[in-house]
Design an enzyme around this catalytic site. Sequence first.
Site, PDB file in Angstrom:
ATOM      1  N   SER A 179      68.675  -7.388  66.177  1.00 32.54           N
ATOM      2  CA  SER A 179      68.589  -8.833  65.958  1.00 32.54           C
ATOM      3  C   SER A 179      69.884  -9.580  66.209  1.00 32.54           C
ATOM      4  O   SER A 179      69.872 -10.735  66.605  1.00 32.54           O
ATOM      5  CB  SER A 179      68.133  -9.109  64.529  1.00 32.54           C
ATOM      6  OG  SER A 179      66.873  -8.546  64.314  1.00 32.54           O
ATOM      7  N   THR A 180      71.005  -8.944  65.940  1.00 33.65           N
ATOM      8  CA  THR A 180      72.282  -9.650  66.063  1.00 33.65           C
ATOM      9  C   THR A 180      73.267  -8.841  66.885  1.00 33.65           C
ATOM     10  O   THR A 180      73.126  -7.628  67.045  1.00 33.65           O
ATOM     11  CB  THR A 180      72.912  -9.912  64.681  1.00 33.65           C
ATOM     12  OG1 THR A 180      73.196  -8.660  64.076  1.00 33.65           O
ATOM     13  CG2 THR A 180      71.984 -10.720  63.789  1.00 33.65           C
TER      14      THR A 180
END
Length: 185
Positions: free
Chosen positions: A11-12
């Site tokens: 996600s990041t």
Amino acid sequence: MSHLIGYARVSTRGQSLEHQHSQLVEQGCARIFEEEVSGAKRDRPELTRMLDHLRHGDVVIVTRLDRRARSTSDLLAIAELLRASGAGLLSLAEPWADTTTPAGRMILTVFAGIADFERSLIAERTSVGRDAAKSRGVKFGPKLSLSPSQVARARELLEGGRPVSEISKIFGVHKATVYRALGQG
């Protein structure tokens, strides 16, 4: 000839794809598509590239279903795209999510039915709630730019010979807003 295709996502930027990658390599994936993008984003370029790459008989392997889809409905939509292309889906963490087996296909079909049922319940509750709010006098849509008293004053000014451009400046709105409020748009 079928191929095992891997899909990995974090996600990041601070997260690492390394663990997912090594698990997919251990499974024998011929190709692995990786991306660093939030699952909440609709635009996942590597997922799109992977879906375009698939051939009949291929099996897409993910380490966990949440790496693949944002929600149950998203998972089901992707599973349907895979089915339409003749490919299967296998999750390492969720062995029941294996569309290469009859049992896995059945489970996904049951999930599709549950998701469809939930969508219809949400639509019904939303409709009932909207109707109840309307009966209580709640107005939906954007807030009016001009209050009823401002519309009345604008009408007076227009009837008094003031141009719409001047009236719009007085109330700090666009000319189109004045025309709409006065029913002339």
